[in-house]
Design an enzyme around this catalytic site. Sequence first.
Site, short mmCIF file in Angstrom:
data_model
loop_
_atom_site.label_atom_id
_atom_site.label_comp_id
_atom_site.label_asym_id
_atom_site.label_seq_id
_atom_site.Cartn_x
_atom_site.Cartn_y
_atom_site.Cartn_z
N ASP A 260 0.85 -1.18 0.00
CA ASP A 260 0.00 0.00 0.00
C ASP A 260 0.90 1.25 0.00
OD1 ASP A 260 -2.18 1.64 -0.04
OD2 ASP A 260 -3.17 0.76 1.71
C1 BGC Z 1 -5.17 3.10 0.39
C2 BGC Z 1 -5.40 2.05 -0.67
C3 BGC Z 1 -5.32 2.65 -2.04
C4 BGC Z 1 -3.99 3.37 -2.19
C5 BGC Z 1 -3.78 3.97 -3.56
C6 BGC Z 1 -3.98 3.96 0.12
O1 BGC Z 1 -3.96 5.07 0.97
O2 BGC Z 1 -5.06 2.46 1.64
O3 BGC Z 1 -6.64 1.43 -0.46
O4 BGC Z 1 -5.48 1.66 -3.01
O5 BGC Z 1 -3.93 4.40 -1.22
O6 BGC Z 1 -4.59 5.05 -3.78
#
Ligand code: BGC
Length: 755
Positions: A260
């Site tokens: 993530d």
């Molecule tokens: C979130 C994810 C997301 C990623 C990309 C993160 O802050 O936890 O769910 O896919 O950002 O945008």
Amino acid sequence: MADAAAIDALLARMTLAEKIGQLNLVTPGGDTLTGAVVNSDVAEKVRTGRIGSIFGVKSVAAARGFQTLALQSRLGIPLLFAEDVIHGHRTIFPLPIGLAASFDPDLIRRTARIAADEASACGIDQVYAPMVDVCRDPRWGRIAESPGEDPYLASRYAAAMVEGFQRDDLTRADAVMACLKHFAGYGAPAGGRDYAGADMSPARLHDVYLPPFRAGVAAGAGSVMAAFHALNGIPMHAHRRLIAGWLRDTLGFDGLLVADYTGVAELVAHHVAVDGAAAARLALGAGIDLDMVSELFLDTLEAAVAAGEIEEGLVDQACRRVLRAKARLGLLEDPFRRIDRDPAGQRLVTRANRRVARATVADCSVLLSNGAGLLPLSPRSTVALIGPLADDRVNMSGTWAVSSRPSDVVTIRAGIARALQGTGRLIHAKGCHLVEDAVLAARLNVHDGQEKSVPDDPRSAEALLEEALAAARRADVVVAVVGEAKDYSGEGASRLDLRLPAPQLRLLRALKASGRPLAVVVLTGRPLVLVEEAGLADALLVAWFPGTEAGNGLADVLFGEAEPAGRLPATFPFHEGQITVAYGEPPTGRPFRDRFEKFRTGYVDMPDRVPHDDGLFPFGFGLSYTRFAYGPARADRAVLRPGESVEVSVAVRNVGPRAGREVVQLYLSPPPGPIARPRLILRRFVKLQLRREAEAVARFRLSHADFAASAAETVGDAAEWVAPGPYRLLVGPHSRALHGVTVVVEPLPGPVRGL
Ligand code: BGC
């Protein structure tokens, strides 16, 4: 699609630096960033093979530009483009928690298919969805993205989304790769605070939080994203036992494991790595393939291999998975297959897509009360439509709708005006500010550019209320549209207080005092504490955030063109102090009976009209505009042996005034055994459509394996057992209104380890 030999041949031609480049996943920046860091020099890094995937590219032209550069790199390996496509891409459907409320996997699959069609038309190959974190804590803002509190419902949701996105064949230009997230247990953060750690027993992890991942992998999900938090003290980006162990070795998942946003770098703040280089080694060693935004794989892995601190084989393995994903997506053959799909943007927000989005609103809306049959309203009425969300575009799509456009949205005001056109009358008034606290308003406006979700409005609270009361006095009925601003839920949006914001509660009290019948529509990303609202409203409807077709979809429900056919996928608590709260918790030795008793579980300061171990509105609950009568439950056998299955059936009859839909639910109630299991466990459901006076038989087939539970002693342990004995198999309209039959389940042969 390139076969394994072709991928190995390509791998053999790559330098270590090029292989590491394929593991680098970046975002060039855009409107919706979820962290402070943005990657720089993206174009140059793409041209020199130091980036393998990009997410958050907001235009096809930009994607085309990046892909052209990637093809100029030494080996010309194409980029993979990803995006957060959580509940629709340009056509936005109700929030995931709302989609789960539909209890309708076919519908969920259809919405994912449309999302895949639109996303791929924008050059996107992979979507960071479905989010399948089971959640029993509505303080956590990300419950909006989640399928709710129940592992079985979440599993059905996970599989349907994966099937809809991937369409059985990822080389199809209109299919996208799904990414199950966030692995694992992210929905149980301490205190409901986003990113906080979760501590739980191995059996709870396996019975409650892992099933949707298992179901999503079984449906063929091509990728999985690691969660930000630490589980039982080990950050998930370093959780070898769960990633390399359970997910890959036990489940046989061979797809991509995506970090993530800066999750690799955060291992330092988690206090398990001394610096970025150590963090990169830990993450790669745990089984993370793609480093999102941190760029620590890029910056440190080459030196780590040279110093003998990690084996090059680990880099090869991760790179092979990236190449395989690109091959599965058909990118090695045609890097532009999705970029070229829809140059004129004709596939976006089409009429057909809008039609599905509109119908979905009714499927997901949950009717919590309907005193004296106030709903549906007559289209000949004079309706006072009041509330800060009644004439709003910016909030309608809710959180995680990063490619939505407010200009596509049909407001509730517009939808109701259309429904009343030529027959009734609409009077509109805002009634109050969404929130009054300036600091809170600024926090809620964090993602907005020109159009704010909490707009500036110089009018005083008194003036707004006066206008609303004048409107109410001229109307036959008041429809109040109240709730959260879109960023009151979602990532980094935990709440302490789950009631409606104070000005909105004041508005409802005043509207009630006006004496007009009051229908309250609540838009929310989470279960709220609606105790006072339930008392004030003559009818109470929860519509989550309904999306692009909010206005038309809700007008259909309010005027009876469609039935509110959603059921609660998560308990609505009586009070925040009860949290965590869910129907399916193990019993205590001193269970709550039907009133508070000293030395039994419960709360001294909670009234007895609500069970202290359950919510104000229970899991699975939702009314309809008609009524259903259930016959007795039957089972086609009294004893179930390993390898056999049992069919449970119940006749359901529509005994009300009109056609309608009913979600018939089947729960297990296990016998006593060495590990206490929840008193109720959802195992099947079906949504029936019944004409007036029609009857149908709901049939559910359960295999012996459906009675299994985890016997895990460690988090990576996949051991299961089946408690033998008499199970109650209970059917009904929701978790608090069940009746059933008893079936004796015989044990699996052999001893169960440790029990
Ligand atoms: C979130 C994810 C997301 C990623 C990309 C993160 O802050 O936890 O769910 O896919 O950002 O945008």
